[in-house]
Design an enzyme around this catalytic site. Structure first.
Site, PDB file in Angstrom:
ATOM      1  CB  CYS A 161     -31.457 123.464 118.536  1.00  0.00           C
ATOM      2  SG  CYS A 161     -30.040 124.293 119.273  1.00  0.00           S
ATOM      3  CB  CYS A 213     -30.675 123.419 137.282  1.00  0.00           C
ATOM      4  SG  CYS A 213     -29.368 123.105 136.071  1.00  0.00           S
ATOM      5  CB  CYS A 235     -32.858 120.619 135.343  1.00  0.00           C
ATOM      6  SG  CYS A 235     -31.972 120.027 136.789  1.00  0.00           S
TER       7      CYS A 235
HETATM    8  N1  SAM Z   1     -29.257 123.744 124.095  1.00  0.00           N
HETATM    9  C1  SAM Z   1     -28.567 123.815 125.304  1.00  0.00           C
HETATM   10  C2  SAM Z   1     -27.112 123.473 125.146  1.00  0.00           C
HETATM   11  O1  SAM Z   1     -26.785 122.497 124.484  1.00  0.00           O
HETATM   12  O2  SAM Z   1     -26.280 124.172 125.696  1.00  0.00           O
HETATM   13  C3  SAM Z   1     -29.178 122.991 126.415  1.00  0.00           C
HETATM   14  C4  SAM Z   1     -29.881 121.684 126.144  1.00  0.00           C
HETATM   15  S1  SAM Z   1     -28.849 120.354 125.607  1.00  0.00           S
HETATM   16  C5  SAM Z   1     -30.033 119.147 125.102  1.00  0.00           C
HETATM   17  C6  SAM Z   1     -28.119 119.734 127.102  1.00  0.00           C
HETATM   18  C7  SAM Z   1     -27.200 118.541 127.022  1.00  0.00           C
HETATM   19  O3  SAM Z   1     -27.930 117.354 126.819  1.00  0.00           O
HETATM   20  C8  SAM Z   1     -26.168 118.510 125.914  1.00  0.00           C
HETATM   21  O4  SAM Z   1     -25.058 119.302 126.179  1.00  0.00           O
HETATM   22  C9  SAM Z   1     -25.792 117.042 125.894  1.00  0.00           C
HETATM   23  O5  SAM Z   1     -24.675 116.811 126.743  1.00  0.00           O
HETATM   24  C10 SAM Z   1     -27.034 116.338 126.435  1.00  0.00           C
HETATM   25  N2  SAM Z   1     -27.668 115.519 125.387  1.00  0.00           N
HETATM   26  C11 SAM Z   1     -28.359 115.956 124.321  1.00  0.00           C
HETATM   27  N3  SAM Z   1     -28.761 114.928 123.540  1.00  0.00           N
HETATM   28  C12 SAM Z   1     -28.296 113.801 124.136  1.00  0.00           C
HETATM   29  C13 SAM Z   1     -28.363 112.412 123.780  1.00  0.00           C
HETATM   30  N4  SAM Z   1     -28.965 111.986 122.685  1.00  0.00           N
HETATM   31  N5  SAM Z   1     -27.779 111.519 124.624  1.00  0.00           N
HETATM   32  C14 SAM Z   1     -27.152 111.959 125.740  1.00  0.00           C
HETATM   33  N6  SAM Z   1     -27.046 113.245 126.103  1.00  0.00           N
HETATM   34  C15 SAM Z   1     -27.598 114.161 125.311  1.00  0.00           C
HETATM   35 FE1  SF4 Z   2     -29.174 122.566 120.453  1.00  0.00          FE
HETATM   36 FE2  SF4 Z   2     -28.363 121.916 122.902  1.00  0.00          FE
HETATM   37 FE3  SF4 Z   2     -29.222 120.037 121.171  1.00  0.00          FE
HETATM   38 FE4  SF4 Z   2     -26.896 121.216 120.725  1.00  0.00          FE
HETATM   39  S1  SF4 Z   2     -27.411 119.937 122.488  1.00  0.00           S
HETATM   40  S2  SF4 Z   2     -28.514 120.848 119.198  1.00  0.00           S
HETATM   41  S3  SF4 Z   2     -27.307 123.259 121.463  1.00  0.00           S
HETATM   42  S4  SF4 Z   2     -30.436 121.651 122.073  1.00  0.00           S
END
Ligand code: SAM
Ligand code: SF4
Ligand code: DTB
Length: 349
Positions: A56, A131, A100
């Site tokens: 990403c 979702c 989702c």
């Molecule tokens: N890339 C898109 C975005 O960020 O808008 C969608 C996927 S992203 C992985 C979705 C959510 O997962 C993030 O906004 C964050 O709140 C949560 N997330 C990601 N990595 C995480 C972690 N290591 N621990 C807890 N929550 C996490």
């Molecule tokens: Fe990318 Fe979403 Fe991870 Fe942020 S939380 S690095 S936007 S996948």
């Protein structure tokens, strides 16, 4: 007790005062609010699938999928539609009511959108709520997703506006609010929450909940994630948040957003049963169910069923066949009769 009117004008000092209540008083208030709006023994079940993993361009410091950090994840292409449908079917058979789908994108491109729209149509046709979380959306993309039948869009605010710059620099808080506005404008339900345990101050947790609670209408779904510390990310050594502070945040979210589903989201595997039980007592009423989140592991479905059995918690939602579903009869008087093909209804809809 009369139903409190929903509020969208919470001040930070009021929210901090809730956080400062004696723990038992806070949980009692949260449980009262919870019972006014929900069956306290039902939990909504969502299953997650990463439809496009890794590489990403964003620099979210918590995220194993950011291309900025060496976390050992392989970059993957967008999954084939049939593979997504097969996973959705399996989730439905296991008892999930919502599926989702997440993609590691800054935003979807016009090249990828048609396949994503087809995934929505196909998953929806299985009778599941849909979702997606695909990064930022403009109004046109949100409209196309809504037309395809997308029920919810997940886009988290993640933390307070003040702490945000410590965590992400490649997209702004205002960008996130704009995406949430586009989702709402297209008529979809909003799923938005954040992550705790990223080294934020107590005031940041209150300010995150203030931002969410002052969205009008409130997000229908509010995921509260405990940071999953992934080796290679800048937050891999973040200091542990006291689980009781995490529970306080759930309770305050429940009080501020009485009609929303509050999801006990990432981080359950590290939590233990007692903390999860306290989270349900504090008003959490949704989980991710299934062995995987997006790239990290989640409790095994079997251990979740065992936990729900101990707590007398039932799955909220669609009709499901009991052989693939956990038929709880902890208190036979309080549960619907359980037959071979028992029906479980969502009492809240
Ligand atoms: N890339 C898109 C975005 O960020 O808008 C969608 C996927 S992203 C992985 C979705 C959510 O997962 C993030 O906004 C964050 O709140 C949560 N997330 C990601 N990595 C995480 C972690 N290591 N621990 C807890 N929550 C996490
Ligand atoms: Fe990318 Fe979403 Fe991870 Fe942020 S939380 S690095 S936007 S996948
Ligand atoms: C949300 O708030 N949490 C989910 C979902 N929305 C997309 C994601 C959690 C991801 C945890 C880290 C991982 O598995 O990669």
């Amino acid at each position: 007790m009369p139903e409190p009117t929903l509020r969208y004008d919470w001040r930070l000092d009021e929210i901090e005062a809730l956080f400062d209540l004696p723990f038992n008083d806070l949980l009692f208030r949260a449980q009262q609010v919870h019972r006014q709006h929900f069956d306290a023994n039902q939990v909504q079940i969502s299953t997650l699938l990463s439809i496009k993993t890794g590489a990403c361009p964003e620099d979210c410091k918590y995220c194993p999928q950011s291309g900025h950090y060496a976390t050992g994840l392989d970059k993957e292409k967008l999954l084939e539609i049939e593979a997504v449908v097969a996973q959705a079917e399996a989730a439905r058979e296991a008892g999930a009511s919502r599926f989702c789908m997440g993609a590691a994108w800054k935003r979807p491109t016009s090249r990828d959108l048609p396949a994503v729209l087809e995934m929505v149509r196909r998953v929806k046709a299985l009778g599941l709520e849909t979702c997606m979380t695909l990064g930022m959306l403009d109004a046109d993309q949100a409209g196309q997703l809504a037309t395809a039948g997308l029920d919810y869009y997940n886009h988290n605010l993640d933390t307070s506006p003040e702490y945000y710059g410590e965590i992400i620099t490649t997209r702004s808080y205002a960008d996130r609010l704009e995406t949430l506005g586009n989702v709402r404008g297209a008529g979809m339900k909003v799923c938005s929450g954040g992550i705790l345990g990223m080294g934020e101050a107590p005031r940041d947790r209150a300010a995150l909940l203030q931002q969410l609670a002052n969205l009008e209408p409130h997000p229908e779904s509010v995921p509260i994630n405990m940071l999953v510390k992934v080796p290679g990310t800048p937050l891999e050594d973040a200091e542990d948040l006291d689980p009781l502070d995490f529970i306080r945040a759930i309770a305050v979210a429940r009080i501020l957003m009485p009609r929303s589903h509050v999801r006990l989201s990432a981080g359950r595997e590290e939590m233990g049963e007692s903390t999860q039980a306290l989270a349900f007592l504090a008003g959490a009423n949704s989980i991710f169910y299934g062995d995987r989140l997006l790239t990290t592991s989640n409790p095994q479905a079997q251990s979740d069923r065992a936990l729900f059995a101990k707590l007398g918690i039932r799955f909220e939602g669609r009709e499901v066949k009991s052989e693939n579903h956990y038929p709880v009869v902890a208190d036979p008087g309080a549960n619907p009769p359980v037959a071979d093909h028992a029906l479980f209804y969502d009492a809240t809809r």
